[in-house]
Design a protein around this motif. Structure first.
Motif, PDB file in Angstrom:
ATOM      1  N   GLU A 113     -12.921 -14.454 -10.590  1.00 23.48           N
ATOM      2  CA  GLU A 113     -12.798 -15.668  -9.783  1.00 23.48           C
ATOM      3  C   GLU A 113     -11.537 -16.462 -10.087  1.00 23.48           C
ATOM      4  O   GLU A 113     -10.987 -17.128  -9.201  1.00 23.48           O
ATOM      5  CB  GLU A 113     -14.046 -16.550 -10.003  1.00 23.48           C
ATOM      6  CG  GLU A 113     -14.177 -17.712  -9.027  1.00 23.48           C
ATOM      7  CD  GLU A 113     -13.363 -18.939  -9.409  1.00 23.48           C
ATOM      8  OE1 GLU A 113     -12.928 -19.671  -8.504  1.00 23.48           O
ATOM      9  OE2 GLU A 113     -13.152 -19.157 -10.628  1.00 23.48           O
ATOM     10  N   ARG A 114     -11.045 -16.394 -11.339  1.00 18.35           N
ATOM     11  CA  ARG A 114      -9.859 -17.159 -11.712  1.00 18.35           C
ATOM     12  C   ARG A 114      -8.563 -16.401 -11.408  1.00 18.35           C
ATOM     13  O   ARG A 114      -7.478 -16.949 -11.579  1.00 18.35           O
ATOM     14  CB  ARG A 114      -9.891 -17.534 -13.198  1.00 18.35           C
ATOM     15  CG  ARG A 114     -11.085 -18.371 -13.611  1.00 18.35           C
ATOM     16  CD  ARG A 114     -11.048 -19.777 -13.059  1.00 18.35           C
ATOM     17  NE  ARG A 114     -10.009 -20.609 -13.640  1.00 18.35           N
ATOM     18  CZ  ARG A 114      -9.772 -21.873 -13.270  1.00 18.35           C
ATOM     19  NH1 ARG A 114     -10.499 -22.431 -12.314  1.00 18.35           N
ATOM     20  NH2 ARG A 114      -8.824 -22.576 -13.855  1.00 18.35           N
ATOM     21  N   VAL A 115      -8.665 -15.164 -10.981  1.00 13.75           N
ATOM     22  CA  VAL A 115      -7.490 -14.421 -10.513  1.00 13.75           C
ATOM     23  C   VAL A 115      -7.370 -14.660  -9.019  1.00 13.75           C
ATOM     24  O   VAL A 115      -8.181 -14.198  -8.226  1.00 13.75           O
ATOM     25  CB  VAL A 115      -7.611 -12.915 -10.817  1.00 13.75           C
ATOM     26  CG1 VAL A 115      -6.450 -12.138 -10.180  1.00 13.75           C
ATOM     27  CG2 VAL A 115      -7.633 -12.678 -12.322  1.00 13.75           C
ATOM     28  N   ARG A 116      -6.360 -15.389  -8.631  1.00 10.54           N
ATOM     29  CA  ARG A 116      -6.194 -15.777  -7.229  1.00 10.54           C
ATOM     30  C   ARG A 116      -5.005 -15.080  -6.566  1.00 10.54           C
ATOM     31  O   ARG A 116      -4.760 -15.285  -5.378  1.00 10.54           O
ATOM     32  CB  ARG A 116      -5.994 -17.293  -7.129  1.00 10.54           C
ATOM     33  CG  ARG A 116      -7.092 -18.113  -7.800  1.00 10.54           C
ATOM     34  CD  ARG A 116      -8.388 -18.114  -7.013  1.00 10.54           C
ATOM     35  NE  ARG A 116      -9.412 -18.857  -7.757  1.00 10.54           N
ATOM     36  CZ  ARG A 116      -9.509 -20.190  -7.783  1.00 10.54           C
ATOM     37  NH1 ARG A 116      -8.647 -20.936  -7.092  1.00 10.54           N
ATOM     38  NH2 ARG A 116     -10.457 -20.776  -8.481  1.00 10.54           N
ATOM     39  N   GLY A 151      -9.075 -10.645  -0.372  1.00  7.99           N
ATOM     40  CA  GLY A 151      -8.845 -11.999   0.120  1.00  7.99           C
ATOM     41  C   GLY A 151      -8.035 -12.844  -0.833  1.00  7.99           C
ATOM     42  O   GLY A 151      -8.226 -14.073  -0.900  1.00  7.99           O
ATOM     43  N   LYS A 152      -7.106 -12.214  -1.566  1.00 12.26           N
ATOM     44  CA  LYS A 152      -6.264 -12.927  -2.524  1.00 12.26           C
ATOM     45  C   LYS A 152      -4.868 -13.157  -1.934  1.00 12.26           C
ATOM     46  O   LYS A 152      -4.418 -12.443  -1.024  1.00 12.26           O
ATOM     47  CB  LYS A 152      -6.127 -12.119  -3.819  1.00 12.26           C
ATOM     48  CG  LYS A 152      -7.442 -11.655  -4.430  1.00 12.26           C
ATOM     49  CD  LYS A 152      -8.091 -12.700  -5.293  1.00 12.26           C
ATOM     50  CE  LYS A 152      -9.367 -12.174  -5.933  1.00 12.26           C
ATOM     51  NZ  LYS A 152      -9.954 -13.086  -6.917  1.00 12.26           N
ATOM     52  N   ALA A 174       1.156  -8.361   6.440  1.00 11.44           N
ATOM     53  CA  ALA A 174       1.092  -9.196   5.242  1.00 11.44           C
ATOM     54  C   ALA A 174      -0.231  -9.941   5.176  1.00 11.44           C
ATOM     55  O   ALA A 174      -0.810 -10.300   6.215  1.00 11.44           O
ATOM     56  CB  ALA A 174       2.245 -10.194   5.237  1.00 11.44           C
ATOM     57  N   PRO A 175      -0.736 -10.191   3.959  1.00 12.67           N
ATOM     58  CA  PRO A 175      -1.898 -11.076   3.833  1.00 12.67           C
ATOM     59  C   PRO A 175      -1.608 -12.451   4.428  1.00 12.67           C
ATOM     60  O   PRO A 175      -0.447 -12.850   4.583  1.00 12.67           O
ATOM     61  CB  PRO A 175      -2.100 -11.167   2.312  1.00 12.67           C
ATOM     62  CG  PRO A 175      -1.456  -9.933   1.756  1.00 12.67           C
ATOM     63  CD  PRO A 175      -0.293  -9.658   2.668  1.00 12.67           C
ATOM     64  N   ASP A 176      -2.671 -13.180   4.735  1.00 16.65           N
ATOM     65  CA  ASP A 176      -2.498 -14.501   5.328  1.00 16.65           C
ATOM     66  C   ASP A 176      -1.699 -15.428   4.420  1.00 16.65           C
ATOM     67  O   ASP A 176      -0.994 -16.323   4.903  1.00 16.65           O
ATOM     68  CB  ASP A 176      -3.864 -15.136   5.618  1.00 16.65           C
ATOM     69  CG  ASP A 176      -4.609 -14.426   6.740  1.00 16.65           C
ATOM     70  OD1 ASP A 176      -3.947 -13.758   7.556  1.00 16.65           O
ATOM     71  OD2 ASP A 176      -5.846 -14.530   6.787  1.00 16.65           O
ATOM     72  N   ARG A 177      -1.832 -15.249   3.114  1.00 17.90           N
ATOM     73  CA  ARG A 177      -1.128 -16.087   2.141  1.00 17.90           C
ATOM     74  C   ARG A 177      -0.172 -15.203   1.353  1.00 17.90           C
ATOM     75  O   ARG A 177      -0.584 -14.500   0.428  1.00 17.90           O
ATOM     76  CB  ARG A 177      -2.126 -16.792   1.232  1.00 17.90           C
ATOM     77  CG  ARG A 177      -3.011 -17.794   1.976  1.00 17.90           C
ATOM     78  CD  ARG A 177      -4.225 -18.194   1.175  1.00 17.90           C
ATOM     79  NE  ARG A 177      -5.137 -17.069   1.010  1.00 17.90           N
ATOM     80  CZ  ARG A 177      -5.905 -16.865  -0.049  1.00 17.90           C
ATOM     81  NH1 ARG A 177      -5.856 -17.706  -1.079  1.00 17.90           N
ATOM     82  NH2 ARG A 177      -6.726 -15.843  -0.101  1.00 17.90           N
ATOM     83  N   THR A 178       1.082 -15.217   1.758  1.00 21.98           N
ATOM     84  CA  THR A 178       2.118 -14.362   1.161  1.00 21.98           C
ATOM     85  C   THR A 178       3.244 -15.239   0.643  1.00 21.98           C
ATOM     86  O   THR A 178       3.765 -16.091   1.363  1.00 21.98           O
ATOM     87  CB  THR A 178       2.651 -13.359   2.203  1.00 21.98           C
ATOM     88  OG1 THR A 178       1.595 -12.443   2.540  1.00 21.98           O
ATOM     89  CG2 THR A 178       3.829 -12.576   1.665  1.00 21.98           C
TER      90      THR A 178
END
Length: 286
Positions: A113-116, A151-152, A174-178
């Protein structure tokens, strides 16, 4: 200058604190420069907190660094983790027949959980020669897929490989958060990344006298696409270039960014703090 702890080559004096707390988007608390002793993690966090850098993303990019990161994010609430096999690490593991096992370990630990962050991954043509390009690109694709499946967020290392990095991100989706960690591209690349919705994270290099092209790229980066980092212990911002870097020096880079963008320092602080929480979530314990 304040006295340096024994074993360190002159840690610079702390800058004035920031008016609003920010995040160091990318640091390596497990890595020391040659000739340095490790800076105690609790001390590094305390030094950062004293100047308004209250949250850090600790990045482990080989198996030892990943183990360090997993322990650190469990012990220290100020830290979130990023883990991956660095693009220079992938060809080495492939040559020794250890790559598949290493991928399995990254995937197992990345569910924490703490690996984002999945990263730093990407391409590095500076240290890896042509013989390692194919496996490095395959490794980049593998990490992109992992980030999307879990989902990271994705953090990208790009050295001398701008065109291939953008091409592979487009091909894979690309992931949504890149995030382009330690952004090193030019104005054209920055505009392309912003158009695609990526975030650009600027390190101490943006303060260097010879980095006019990088400052041009920064000038084209909207506040909503902006992050700041150290990449410590490297890339120490001016006027301390060449010294050991640490998260407490982030205010120097933040103030330089504010000058380039012609906005006030609190505006930059709010932007990088809000962007980091949007990309990585809250640092608060669940």
């Amino acid at each position: 200058m304040t006295p340096a702890p024994s074993g360190h080559r002159g840690l610079p004096e702390a800058p004035d604190p920031l008016p609003i707390d920010v995040v160091d988007n990318h640091t390596h608390l497990d890595i020391t420069r040659e000739g340095d002793e490790p800076l105690d993690v609790a001390e590094a966090i305390a030094r950062a907190r004293a100047v308004g850098v209250t949250r850090l993303v600790q990045v482990g990019c080989d198996l030892d660094g990943i183990d360090f990161t997993m322990d650190a994010v469990d012990r220290h609430p100020e830290l979130l983790g990023g883990i991956a096999l660095h693009p220079n690490e992938v060809p080495r593991l492939a040559a020794s027949g250890e790559l598949d096992d290493a991928y399995a370990e990254v995937e197992r630990l990345a569910a924490h959980e703490r690996v984002r962050v999945i990263g730093e991954t990407g391409l590095d043509y500076y240290r890896t020669g042509p013989e390692g390009v194919d496996v490095q690109q395959d490794g980049f694709r593998w990490h992109i897929d992992l980030a999307k499946r879990l989902g990271k967020a994705l953090q990208i290392h790009d050295r001398d490989a701008h065109e291939d990095v953008l091409r592979i991100l487009a091909e894979e989706g690309a992931p949504d958060r890149t995030v382009l960690h330690c952004f090193s591209g030019d104005l054209t690349m920055a505009r392309e990344c912003v158009e695609r919705g990526y975030l650009l994270s600027f390190a101490g290099t943006v303060t260097f006298k010879n980095a006019r092209g990088l400052r041009d790229a920064l000038s084209a980066t909207p506040l909503e696409n902006l992050l700041v980092e150290t990449d410590a212990p490297y890339l120490t911002p001016s006027p301390h270039r060449g010294a050991t870097n640490a998260s407490y020096l982030v205010p120097l880079t933040v103030r330089a960014i504010a000058g380039v963008l012609n906005v006030d320092v609190p505006t930059v602080c709010r932007a990088v703090s809000e962007n980091a929480e949007r990309v990585y979530g809250s640092w608060d314990r669940v």
